[in-house]
Design an enzyme around this catalytic site. Structure first.
Site, PDB file in Angstrom:
ATOM      1  N   CYS A 411     -62.340  27.602 -64.076  1.00  0.00           N
ATOM      2  CA  CYS A 411     -63.033  26.677 -65.250  1.00  0.00           C
ATOM      3  C   CYS A 411     -61.867  26.019 -65.923  1.00  0.00           C
ATOM      4  CB  CYS A 411     -63.791  27.735 -66.036  1.00  0.00           C
ATOM      5  SG  CYS A 411     -64.951  26.576 -67.201  1.00  0.00           S
ATOM      6  N   HIS A 453     -72.055  25.600 -61.093  1.00  0.00           N
ATOM      7  CA  HIS A 453     -70.986  25.756 -62.216  1.00  0.00           C
ATOM      8  C   HIS A 453     -71.318  24.831 -63.260  1.00  0.00           C
ATOM      9  CE1 HIS A 453     -66.862  27.187 -63.425  1.00  0.00           C
ATOM     10  NE2 HIS A 453     -67.009  26.195 -64.285  1.00  0.00           N
ATOM     11  N   GLU A 454     -71.524  23.472 -62.972  1.00  0.00           N
ATOM     12  CA  GLU A 454     -71.587  22.652 -63.991  1.00  0.00           C
ATOM     13  C   GLU A 454     -72.843  22.474 -64.797  1.00  0.00           C
ATOM     14  OE1 GLU A 454     -68.850  21.104 -64.933  1.00  0.00           O
ATOM     15  OE2 GLU A 454     -67.796  21.771 -63.304  1.00  0.00           O
ATOM     16  N   HIS A 457     -72.836  25.131 -67.360  1.00  0.00           N
ATOM     17  CA  HIS A 457     -72.044  24.421 -68.529  1.00  0.00           C
ATOM     18  C   HIS A 457     -72.987  23.787 -69.451  1.00  0.00           C
ATOM     19  CE1 HIS A 457     -67.934  25.349 -68.761  1.00  0.00           C
ATOM     20  NE2 HIS A 457     -67.756  24.826 -67.292  1.00  0.00           N
TER      21      HIS A 457
END
Length: 489
Positions: A411, A453-454, A457
């Site tokens: 990350c 993953h995004e 976020h």
């Protein structure tokens, strides 16, 4: 107690915060500033203002000790070569502020030019200049040890200053190992030339610092009302320079410059130039660079920043910032189409910066909160040079497969480690086109992992929360998959 050249304010701040049992996040919340700014204050990377010092003193019930430490530092040692202005109460307006740094392979030569206007009611007879250096940013003990043994001297600086054709006199205010302050006087042995109310004048001063005492960054702090600010950096072209910039303020963490530096070739030097108009007071603009290490002197140890530090200098918000724990605000499309386009453009710029710093063999992605923007936008770049970036606006997960696998992820917001994260092998994402049209897109394997993953976020989650209980990320030095794509059956 801090050693010579260290910031006593930074040490006192950390001491009183810990004594009061406050985290950086909680202290930042009470003062309505960024947690990362508290970190910068405690590390000495930022010095704050007199008003902030008073507020911290009151909040931490320090009995005046924080305020006194801030005064004793009297501007402190900034972690970058920097010039400082006179107090705003002097009534000075900076019409033009131009800094030109040129590296010849062993020495940095800096020339500062300022066009000043006296907007006050009294003649101005002197102008304050600050020179502060830090050879090893982020390693204060190492820098302090260097300057205690080899202090920066006036003789090696070779400071020269002129107002028009007249040489300016000098009165030293502070002379420390890595920090100098000097009053440039509108006078010399032959004559006096004060700047009267309503008048304008141009002053130019220059000095030199050898590469063994100058860190790879240059910062400008806006302490006076300024109409135009320009920074120019010139490096030998065969050093293969890479330059980027960030900005910060009292209330915001690092963010990329709103416009990129321009690049041009001047004889055997590559010149990077950046300009901004009407910068806000107290803003700080920092330019940083990397040079081909083969050209460093053999006796000079290479100061290699950590992967996370590199990403921070590229404008990536780091772990601990409250924005990474906050759910991003969705766009109202197509009403906010222009805002969405602007943020996507900034994401692409950030991707370009970080790709200059690391080889992303698995592809990579970046979400708007990671560049300081709390909106629901992310860009994912699949592996391969010919792959087109995937733009995701308002993405949500609508379907995941029961089949999962575990792969190591990195990350940008804590890039010093890699974590083994379970993810579904197939997903379907609902997202929105810029014109407001809804979309459903299926992703699988590595691309599904990048997208998830995004999306995490944008939901205020980091991959640490996805790891199996009892497992921890490993140092990046122990990870053997850098530059390689994930493998699947």
């Amino acid at each position: 107690m801090p050693g010579q050249g260290e910031s006593s304010f930074a040490a006192e701040l950390k001491h009183f915060r810990e004594v009061r049992g406050l985290s950086k996040v909680e202290l930042a919340r009470r003062l309505k500033i960024s947690p990362s700014y508290v970190s910068h204050l405690e590390s000495g990377r930022e010095h704050g203002s007199s008003d902030l010092a008073r507020r911290l003193d009151k909040e931490l019930d320090a009995g005046g000790k924080l305020w006194k430490a801030w005064q004793d530092d009297d501007g402190g040692t900034q972690p970058v070569p920097e010039s400082a202005d006179a107090s705003p109460s002097a009534g000075i307006l900076v019409l033009e502020d131009a800094a030109a740094l040129r590296y010849d392979g062993s020495v940095y030569h800096l020339t500062m030019h300022r066009r000043l206007r006296n907007t006050g009611t009294e003649p101005i007879t002197r102008y304050l200049v600050r020179i502060a250096v830090d050879r090893y940013p982020g390693e204060p003990e190492r820098s302090n040890a260097l300057y205690r043994t080899h202090p920066l001297t006036w003789e090696e600086l070779q400071l020269e200053a002129h107002c028009g054709d007249e040489q300016m006199g000098r009165v030293v205010k502070h002379d420390r190992d890595a920090f100098k302050e000097v009053w440039l006087e509108f006078a010399n042995a032959r004559t006096r030339f004060p700047l009267y109310p309503g008048q304008e004048a141009g002053i130019t001063y220059s000095y030199s610092v050898t590469a063994d005492k100058w860190g790879p960054w240059f910062q400008r702090a806006v302490r006076l009302p300024t109409r135009e600010l320009t920074v120019s950096l010139a490096f030998p072209t065969d050093f293969q320079p890479t330059v980027w910039g960030t900005e910060t303020s009292l209330s915001a963490s690092f963010a990329p410059l709103r416009t990129p530096p321009t690049q041009a070739i001047d004889a055997d030097h590559t010149v990077y130039t950046w300009t901004t108009l009407d910068p806000p007071l107290h803003a700080r603009y920092r330019m940083e660079w990397r040079l081909k290490t083969a050209h460093l002197p053999e006796s000079e140890p290479v100061n290699t920043p950590t992967p996370s530090a590199l990403m921070a200098t590229a404008g990536i918000v780091q772990e601990g910032d409250i924005l990474l724990q906050t759910i991003a605000q969705p766009f109202d499309l197509p009403t906010e189409a222009d805002e969405a386009r602007r943020i996507v453009h900034e994401l692409h710029d950030a991707i370009a910066r970080v790709k200059r710093l690391h080889d992303f063999g698995k592809g990579m992605g970046i979400a708007a909160p990671q560049i300081g923007l709390g909106r629901a936008a992310a860009v994912v770049v699949p592996p391969g040079d010919d792959s087109s970036p995937i733009v995701l606006l308002n993405p949500t997960i609508v379907e995941t497969s029961t089949e999962t696998d575990r792969q190591y992820e990195g990350c940008l917001s804590f890039f010093d480690v890699r974590g083994l994260v379970p993810r579904p092998l197939h997903i379907v994402i609902s997202h929105t086109d810029i014109d407001g049209a809804p979309r459903l897109t299926r992703f699988e394997h590595g691309l599904a992992r990048l997208v998830l993953h995004e999306v995490d976020h944008l939901d205020g989650r980091l991959y640490r929360t996805r790891m199996d209980p009892g497992t921890q990320p490993i140092p990046v030095e122990e990870y053997r998959g850098t530059g390689q794509n994930w493998t699947y059956q």
